[in-house]
Write an enzyme that holds these catalytic residues in place. Structure first.
Site, PDB file in Angstrom:
ATOM      1  CE  LYS A 100      50.557  39.898  37.083  1.00 43.67           C
ATOM      2  NZ  LYS A 100      49.352  40.726  37.164  1.00 43.67           N
ATOM      3  N   GLY A 161      40.300  41.700  35.257  1.00 43.01           N
ATOM      4  CA  GLY A 161      39.467  42.825  34.821  1.00 43.01           C
ATOM      5  C   GLY A 161      37.975  42.573  34.923  1.00 43.01           C
ATOM      6  N   GLY A 188      40.579  40.006  39.605  1.00 39.10           N
ATOM      7  CA  GLY A 188      39.200  39.683  39.935  1.00 39.10           C
ATOM      8  C   GLY A 188      38.558  40.544  41.006  1.00 39.10           C
ATOM      9  CG  ASN A 209      45.578  48.181  36.565  1.00 38.65           C
ATOM     10  OD1 ASN A 209      45.035  49.274  36.666  1.00 38.65           O
ATOM     11  ND2 ASN A 209      46.518  47.991  35.686  1.00 38.65           N
TER      12      ASN A 209
END
EC number: 2.8.1.10
Lengths: 263, 67
Positions: A100, A161, A188, A209
């Site tokens: 990533k 986040g 998001g 996450n």
């Protein structure tokens, strides 16, 4: 079978999750199990010299034999730093090439620096990395990243986040419609409905996450996200009804309604 | 006397040592790590073959939780 296919590999889960911000490794493992994710992101950091060498390592808890590990370049602000990080990741993971890429532009917003992202993607693709790339929701940049040879485009839905959900479904839709490679919302998502909306729009997957790790009950939220991604995908495949504006359509028959009784 | 910077910290060693010996000294030889020496990645197969030089800059990284 409705597999998610990226870089030629098939996955039954369309939910990709990060491994950061959990209280401890037990919570990390339980949440990731509950999410059903098969691809999980990890970060590469300096080892803490002098720490107890017997302390468990993330990869002991989440072994590469069970999961496809997706090393990220979080914290990198230039193409050079990102490339360096991923070369180290490839060495660390015995030649693993699926990565990533994210090159950040600003520590306050963690907004991607797309100029540096493109620079890094060009070099990484030449070095035979399979690049899943975090980017802004700019359809032109997404197209360019596809042309460079990235294996998936991962536009933000809102800031990393932030849990603000999908702020611009229109741009996401253009990206989905104009690219041939998988499109995943990365960043998001705040709650299950956000993930479902991303999938209903036609995203191939969702990466998250904080939405899980920062929930009051991360393990239950991981399970909710798994269902939301599955539900959103099914709704997308089922094909939603056409929207009717300004007029209703009753669900029950109009025939045989009892006549109004005279008073 | 050998002076080596490991992850930004200066370390001193009295005798010459290989990268492998350094990792053993740190008790991390069996850990999943990757090593960069003066900006170049050192493949695991090279750990025993590379002898550290005075002024070497080493970066030793591991996988940690991240999104």
């Amino acid at each position: 079978m409705d597999d998610f296919i990226v870089a030629g590999k098939h996955y039954s889960s369309r939910l990709l999750v990060g491994t950061g911000k959990y209280k401890n490794f037990n919570e990390t493992r339980a949440a990731i199990e509950a999410s059903g994710a098969q691809i999980i992101t990890i970060a590469i950091r300096r080892t803490n010299i002098g720490q107890n060498p017997n302390e468990p390592n993330l990869l002991d808890v989440l072994p590469p034999s069970h999961y496809t590990l997706l090393p990220n370049t979080a914290g990198c602000y230039s193409a050079e730093e990102a490339i360096r990080t991923l070369r180290l990741a490839r060495e660390l993971l015995d030649g693993h090439s699926l990565v990533k890429l994210e090159v950040l532009g600003d520590p306050r917003t963690l907004f991607p620096n797309v100029v540096e992202t493109i620079k890094a993607a060009e070099i990484l693709v030449k070095e035979n990395f399979q690049v899943m790339v975090y980017t802004s929701d700019d359809p032109i940049i997404a197209k360019q990243l596809e042309e460079i040879g990235c294996v998936a485009i991962m536009p933000l839905a809102s800031l990393i986040g932030s849990g603000m959900g999908i702020l611009n479904p229109w741009n996401l839709q253009i990206i989905i419609d104009s690219t041939q490679i998988p499109v995943l919302v990365d960043a998001g998502v705040g709650t299950a409905s956000d993930a479902a909306i991303a999938m209903e729009l036609g995203c191939d997957g969702v990466l998250m996450n904080t939405a899980i790790a920062a929930a009051q009950n991360p393990i239950m939220m991981a399970s909710a996200m798994r269902k939301a991604v599955e539900a959103g995908r099914e709704a997308y495949l089922a094909g939603r009804m056409a929207k009717k504006t300004y007029s209703a359509s009753p669900s029950s028959p109009n025939e045989g309604i009892l006549p109004v009784q005279p008073k | 006397m050998l002076q080596v910077t490991i992850n930004g910290q200066l370390h001193h060693f009295d005798n010459p040592l290989s990268l492998q010996q350094l990792l053993e000294h740190m008790s991390i030889q069996n850990k999943r790590i990757a090593v960069e020496r003066n900006g170049e990645i050192v493949p695991r197969s090279q750990f025993t073959l590379q002898t550290l030089s005075d002024g070497d800059q080493l970066e030793i990284v591991v996988a940690v939780g991240g999104g």
